[in-house]
Enzyme design. Sequence first.
Site, PDB file in Angstrom:
ATOM      1  N   ASP A  12      -5.275  -7.308   2.189  1.00 11.52           N
ATOM      2  CA  ASP A  12      -6.410  -6.436   1.960  1.00 11.52           C
ATOM      3  C   ASP A  12      -7.341  -5.816   2.758  1.00 11.52           C
ATOM      4  O   ASP A  12      -7.347  -6.381   4.210  1.00 11.52           O
ATOM      5  CB  ASP A  12      -7.716  -7.932   1.451  1.00 11.52           C
ATOM      6  N   HIS A  29      -5.705   3.077   2.434  1.00 12.95           N
ATOM      7  CA  HIS A  29      -4.367   2.819   2.092  1.00 12.95           C
ATOM      8  C   HIS A  29      -3.223   3.913   2.718  1.00 12.95           C
ATOM      9  O   HIS A  29      -2.081   2.712   2.395  1.00 12.95           O
ATOM     10  CB  HIS A  29      -4.586   2.973   0.432  1.00 12.95           C
ATOM     11  N   LEU A 123      16.665  -9.000   5.162  1.00 11.61           N
ATOM     12  CA  LEU A 123      15.076  -9.287   4.312  1.00 11.61           C
ATOM     13  C   LEU A 123      15.276  -9.394   2.263  1.00 11.61           C
ATOM     14  O   LEU A 123      15.431  -8.468   1.642  1.00 11.61           O
ATOM     15  CB  LEU A 123      14.159  -8.975   4.752  1.00 11.61           C
TER      16      LEU A 123
HETATM   17  C1  FPP Z   1      -6.625  -4.485  -0.790  1.00  8.06           C
HETATM   18  O1  FPP Z   1      -7.709  -3.153   0.366  1.00  8.06           O
HETATM   19  C2  FPP Z   1      -5.662  -3.245  -0.587  1.00  8.06           C
HETATM   20  C3  FPP Z   1      -4.560  -2.193  -1.942  1.00  8.06           C
HETATM   21  C4  FPP Z   1      -5.674  -2.707  -2.999  1.00  8.06           C
HETATM   22  C5  FPP Z   1      -3.816  -1.657  -2.102  1.00  8.06           C
HETATM   23  C6  FPP Z   1      -2.932  -2.271  -1.246  1.00  8.06           C
HETATM   24  C7  FPP Z   1      -1.550  -1.071  -1.261  1.00  8.06           C
HETATM   25  C8  FPP Z   1      -1.272  -0.805   0.271  1.00  8.06           C
HETATM   26  C9  FPP Z   1      -1.475  -1.070   1.791  1.00  8.06           C
HETATM   27  C10 FPP Z   1      -0.335   0.074   0.157  1.00  8.06           C
HETATM   28  C11 FPP Z   1       1.142   0.592  -0.256  1.00  8.06           C
HETATM   29  C12 FPP Z   1       1.791  -0.045   0.172  1.00  8.06           C
HETATM   30  C13 FPP Z   1       2.830  -0.755   0.360  1.00  8.06           C
HETATM   31  C14 FPP Z   1       3.220  -1.640   0.589  1.00  8.06           C
HETATM   32  C15 FPP Z   1       3.764   1.101   0.108  1.00  8.06           C
HETATM   33  P1  FPP Z   1      -8.863  -2.826  -0.893  1.00  8.06           P
HETATM   34  O2  FPP Z   1      -8.671  -1.324  -1.347  1.00  8.06           O
HETATM   35  O3  FPP Z   1      -8.911  -2.741  -1.619  1.00  8.06           O
HETATM   36  O4  FPP Z   1      -9.458  -3.052   0.447  1.00  8.06           O
HETATM   37  P2  FPP Z   1     -11.309  -3.243   0.767  1.00  8.06           P
HETATM   38  O5  FPP Z   1     -11.428  -5.120  -0.125  1.00  8.06           O
HETATM   39  O6  FPP Z   1     -12.101  -3.039   2.288  1.00  8.06           O
HETATM   40  O7  FPP Z   1     -12.200  -2.389  -0.954  1.00  8.06           O
END
Ligand code: FPP
Length: 243
Positions: A12, A29, A123
Amino acid sequence: MTLPKHIAIIMDGNGRWAQLKRRPRTFGHIKGTRVAKKIITDCSRRGIKNLTLYAFSTENWFRPQAEVSLLMQILRRYLKRETENLVKENIRFSVIGDMSRIPADVAEAIGKSVEATAQCTGLNLVFALSYGSRQEITEAVRDIAARVAAGEINPEDIDESVINSALSTYPTPDPDLIIRTSGEQRLSNFLLWQAAYSEFYFTDVLWPNFTECHLEEALNAFSMRQRRFGKVTANDNVEKLSN
Ligand code: FPP
């Protein structure tokens, strides 16, 4: 050091990280994906057996269309570029979640990675994609009810192991350690059943800033925890109640 057999991570803080840098959320992202790649390799090299990453929740579909489609393309690109590496690192890849909503090109990339890594024995890497735990449990209940209706099992045969094996995570063991970055302290519909006895590790670090050192800190904290699974240990001093 006691290593968790299964680590699950709620990655997050990508959006906030990007906003702090006055960049679009999608920039977060992209950086977050690079971090995921490093953490996957690190877990694999440390001998962790199972790693589940919450990459996209059922609720994330309600984000702006542009962000959703960029996240999907990031995933597709990650899988296209990384599959060879996964095989080299002996990492077996799979997904849990509602695949019916995933765009065809992303689903195709997922299928290819799953197939290419199927024989890997290191893994076990699971992406929770379009995943929601309540939805998963609902489907498991529906599945078990259908088996009862078909006369395959009796209602009194339904126990925890029947439910476990009806969940999409089966046969991966329950997570021993759940890490959530960015200071939020909740599960957000992630592995609700499976988290019954998980240890939680919350850190204020935003996911794009999360490093192998932060993972090490989480592992150290985990190895200091006493896991009793609701029981008492031989050393626990149990006081007797006087009338
Ligand atoms: C939360 O940050 C993250 C997500 C909703 C997406 C997680 C995805 C990735 C890390 C990229 C793809 C992953 C892989 C494994 C290839 P948020 O957008 O909710 O952040 P915020 O809470 O600060 O708004």
